[in-house]
Design a protein around this motif. Structure first.
Motif, PDB file in Angstrom:
ATOM      1  N   VAL A 198       0.859  -1.180   0.000  1.00  0.00           N
ATOM      2  CA  VAL A 198       0.000   0.000   0.000  1.00  0.00           C
ATOM      3  C   VAL A 198       0.892   1.226   0.000  1.00  0.00           C
ATOM      4  CG1 VAL A 198      -1.805   1.231   1.227  1.00  0.00           C
ATOM      5  CG2 VAL A 198      -1.767  -1.257   1.267  1.00  0.00           C
ATOM      6  N   GLU A 199       0.721   2.095  -0.989  1.00  0.00           N
ATOM      7  CA  GLU A 199       1.509   3.301  -1.084  1.00  0.00           C
ATOM      8  C   GLU A 199       0.813   4.416  -0.324  1.00  0.00           C
ATOM      9  OE1 GLU A 199       2.750   4.528  -4.851  1.00  0.00           O
ATOM     10  OE2 GLU A 199       3.639   2.629  -5.443  1.00  0.00           O
ATOM     11  N   GLY A 200       1.559   5.041   0.587  1.00  0.00           N
ATOM     12  CA  GLY A 200       1.052   6.164   1.336  1.00  0.00           C
ATOM     13  C   GLY A 200       2.111   7.235   1.402  1.00  0.00           C
ATOM     14  N   ALA A 201       2.048   8.019   2.477  1.00  0.00           N
ATOM     15  CA  ALA A 201       3.010   9.097   2.626  1.00  0.00           C
ATOM     16  C   ALA A 201       4.421   8.570   2.830  1.00  0.00           C
ATOM     17  CB  ALA A 201       2.607   9.981   3.807  1.00  0.00           C
ATOM     18  N   GLU A 202       4.557   7.364   3.378  1.00  0.00           N
ATOM     19  CA  GLU A 202       5.874   6.801   3.647  1.00  0.00           C
ATOM     20  C   GLU A 202       6.262   5.736   2.633  1.00  0.00           C
ATOM     21  OE1 GLU A 202       5.942   5.388   7.583  1.00  0.00           O
ATOM     22  OE2 GLU A 202       5.668   7.354   8.511  1.00  0.00           O
ATOM     23  N   GLY A 203       5.473   5.494   1.637  1.00  0.00           N
ATOM     24  CA  GLY A 203       5.839   4.548   0.597  1.00  0.00           C
ATOM     25  C   GLY A 203       5.443   3.129   0.937  1.00  0.00           C
ATOM     26  N   VAL A 204       5.966   2.176   0.172  1.00  0.00           N
ATOM     27  CA  VAL A 204       5.655   0.754   0.314  1.00  0.00           C
ATOM     28  C   VAL A 204       6.611   0.129   1.325  1.00  0.00           C
ATOM     29  CG1 VAL A 204       5.522  -1.444  -0.885  1.00  0.00           C
ATOM     30  CG2 VAL A 204       4.780   0.649  -2.027  1.00  0.00           C
ATOM     31  N   VAL A 205       6.084  -0.638   2.280  1.00  0.00           N
ATOM     32  CA  VAL A 205       6.879  -1.301   3.302  1.00  0.00           C
ATOM     33  C   VAL A 205       7.104  -2.744   2.888  1.00  0.00           C
ATOM     34  CG1 VAL A 205       7.002  -1.980   5.715  1.00  0.00           C
ATOM     35  CG2 VAL A 205       5.978   0.203   5.092  1.00  0.00           C
ATOM     36  N   LYS A 206       8.370  -3.154   2.808  1.00  0.00           N
ATOM     37  CA  LYS A 206       8.722  -4.543   2.528  1.00  0.00           C
ATOM     38  C   LYS A 206       9.241  -5.181   3.802  1.00  0.00           C
ATOM     39  CE  LYS A 206       9.819  -4.074  -2.388  1.00  0.00           C
ATOM     40  NZ  LYS A 206      10.845  -4.300  -3.433  1.00  0.00           N
ATOM     41  N   SER A 207       8.778  -6.391   4.093  1.00  0.00           N
ATOM     42  CA  SER A 207       9.161  -7.067   5.316  1.00  0.00           C
ATOM     43  C   SER A 207       9.465  -8.525   5.022  1.00  0.00           C
ATOM     44  CB  SER A 207       8.049  -6.963   6.368  1.00  0.00           C
ATOM     45  OG  SER A 207       6.853  -7.533   5.861  1.00  0.00           O
ATOM     46  N   LEU A 208      10.219  -9.148   5.950  1.00  0.00           N
ATOM     47  CA  LEU A 208      10.605 -10.556   5.845  1.00  0.00           C
ATOM     48  C   LEU A 208       9.968 -11.353   6.975  1.00  0.00           C
ATOM     49  CD1 LEU A 208      14.419 -10.637   4.970  1.00  0.00           C
ATOM     50  CD2 LEU A 208      12.512 -11.256   3.524  1.00  0.00           C
ATOM     51  N   ARG A 209       9.469 -12.523   6.638  1.00  0.00           N
ATOM     52  CA  ARG A 209       9.003 -13.493   7.626  1.00  0.00           C
ATOM     53  C   ARG A 209       9.689 -14.820   7.335  1.00  0.00           C
ATOM     54  NH1 ARG A 209       4.528 -12.028  10.681  1.00  0.00           N
ATOM     55  NH2 ARG A 209       3.427 -10.157   9.969  1.00  0.00           N
ATOM     56  N   THR A 210      10.256 -15.409   8.377  1.00  0.00           N
ATOM     57  CA  THR A 210      11.009 -16.653   8.238  1.00  0.00           C
ATOM     58  C   THR A 210      10.464 -17.682   9.215  1.00  0.00           C
ATOM     59  OG1 THR A 210      12.989 -15.412   7.619  1.00  0.00           O
ATOM     60  CG2 THR A 210      13.292 -17.697   8.262  1.00  0.00           C
ATOM     61  N   THR A 211      10.290 -18.907   8.743  1.00  0.00           N
ATOM     62  CA  THR A 211       9.840 -19.995   9.602  1.00  0.00           C
ATOM     63  C   THR A 211      10.553 -21.274   9.191  1.00  0.00           C
ATOM     64  OG1 THR A 211       7.895 -21.156  10.463  1.00  0.00           O
ATOM     65  CG2 THR A 211       7.914 -20.653   8.119  1.00  0.00           C
ATOM     66  N   SER A 212      10.546 -22.243  10.081  1.00  0.00           N
ATOM     67  CA  SER A 212      11.255 -23.502   9.839  1.00  0.00           C
ATOM     68  C   SER A 212      10.334 -24.674  10.171  1.00  0.00           C
ATOM     69  CB  SER A 212      12.533 -23.588  10.680  1.00  0.00           C
ATOM     70  OG  SER A 212      13.432 -22.561  10.344  1.00  0.00           O
ATOM     71  N   LEU A 213      10.514 -25.744   9.429  1.00  0.00           N
ATOM     72  CA  LEU A 213       9.804 -27.000   9.656  1.00  0.00           C
ATOM     73  C   LEU A 213      10.835 -28.099   9.856  1.00  0.00           C
ATOM     74  CD1 LEU A 213       7.284 -28.820   9.708  1.00  0.00           C
ATOM     75  CD2 LEU A 213       7.434 -28.952   7.202  1.00  0.00           C
TER      76      LEU A 213
END
Length: 394
Positions: free
Chosen positions: A146-161
């Motif tokens: 979602v683009e707003g005043a602060e731009g697009v936020v990219k995040s990482l999620r990591t999980t293990s099996l």
């Protein structure tokens, strides 16, 4: 998920399977297949996924990499935040089911097995197959960017099996093990006993409910997050139908009963923000892109240049006003210099070093004038001090 039971009860068959195709596939291959199918359904413009795997075996409390032939013993360490990791463990990317089956077959061929009276191909080590999934998501909530005043936020999620094929517990009188195999059996039973103590402590059936002995074995250290952390854990209890294995079957069922009593608090892992993309300005209309005399873009450029010149003129005028309002320095007074010189002369006649508060207050710019007026020539005769008058050249 881990398989627990006595030797020869079907743990390796359950986890690895007899084949990579059809109904005889093991849980490892099936898990990779379902994982890749789910990623293919979820992947899109707002999310991208990557999968890697590692295959570790614990043989007599020594950790080795099954994906590397002839690998030396690896060190199990506890890092920042209490996370346990294995130094030098090889991680291979998985892009398809064929990659996973090839890596599982390679690791299985490097695993330590031996023939006993209870099992023709008895696993003499614990095998830990780990799938690590990393998701790069756009948007703070894991949805679309979602683009707003602060731009697009990219995040990482990591999980293990973790998919664990435990070596089977065995009794010496049933397996008739001796020599090297007896030593292997003792090491297997010791680590399984440590696992049972951890399960008992977590389930509340142990006498010491305040301490969980994860450090008693490398197996429990590696599985600490899965056993008592914020993870979903499944236990597969395998038993043998033979009557002579009744005692081991009962022990396995008691272990499974204690494992069902462990309650883990499932919580979503927090996302790590890795990039905050600035918002993109909308494209200009074509008629504004032509910088020609009379066009809107040309007129805007001229207005910007005029505004910059006006700002520079205002800064120059402000500097001139500040300089005019600054008070001029006080003029040098000849009488002040003469008074300071006279005070220095009196201090010299006193015959002792003056105190700091006795010195006259002289500005640095007046000091040359004071020294010129002083012009002292000190001639010492015993304790007398004579001051020569200034020369005419001064």
């Amino acid at each position: 998920c881990f398989a627990y039971g006595q030797t020869g009860s079907g743990k390796t068959y359950t986890m690895h399977g007899a084949s990579t195709k059809g109904d005889s596939r093991g849980i490892m291959v099936r898990s990779v297949e379902r994982l890749l199918e789910g990623i293919q359904q979820r992947a899109g413009a707002s999310a991208s996924y990557s999968v890697s795997c590692s295959f570790l075996q614990l043989y007599q409390e020594n950790a080795t990499d099954c994906l590397s032939r002839g690998c030396a013993s690896l060190r199990v360490r506890e890092g920042d935040g209490g996370r346990v990791h294995v130094e030098g463990l090889r991680h291979e990317p998985i892009a398809s089911l064929a990659d996973a089956t090839r890596l599982i077959a390679t690791a299985s061929s490097n695993r330590v097995v031996a023939a006993t009276s209870s099992n023709v191909e008895s696993s003499r080590s614990h095998a830990v197959f780990t799938l690590q999934v990393t998701a790069e998501l756009q948007g703070g909530d894991g949805g679309g960017g979602v683009e707003g005043a602060e731009g697009v936020v990219k995040s990482l999620r990591t999980t293990s099996l973790h998919l664990v094929d435990l070596a089977g517990s065995e009794r010496q009188k049933d397996s008739n093990a001796s020599g090297k195999q007896l030593k292997e059996a003792c090491s297997i039973n010791k680590s399984l006993s440590a696992l049972g103590n951890v399960i008992s402590a977590l389930s509340g059936t142990s006498s010491n409910r305040t301490h969980v002995p994860y450090r008693d074995s490398k197996l429990t250290m590696l599985l600490r997050d899965a056993l008592g952390g914020e993870a979903r854990t499944a236990v597969i209890a395998t038993v043998s139908p033979l009557e002579r294995c009744f005692a081991e079957t009962l022990s396995t069922l008691h272990f499974a009963q204690r494992a069902k009593m462990v309650k883990n608090l499932i919580a979503p892992m927090p996302a790590t923000v890795i990039q905050r993309t600035p918002p993109r300005a909308p494209p200009l209309p074509p008629h504004l892109l032509r910088s020609q005399p009379g066009s809107a873009l040309h007129d805007t450029q001229q207005q910007l240049q005029q505004l910059q010149q006006l700002q520079q003129l205002q800064q120059l005028q402000q500097a001139q006003i500040d300089a005019a309002l600054m008070p001029p320095p006080p003029p040098r007074s000849s009488s002040m210099a003469a008074a300071a010189a006279a005070r220095y002369q009196q201090l010299l006649y006193a015959g002792h070093p003056p105190a700091p508060d006795e010195l006259p207050d002289v500005r640095p710019e007046d000091m040359p004038e004071v020294l010129r007026k002083l012009q002292l020539l000190v001639v010492r005769n015993g304790s007398d001090v004579h001051l020569a008058p200034p020369s005419s050249t001064s």
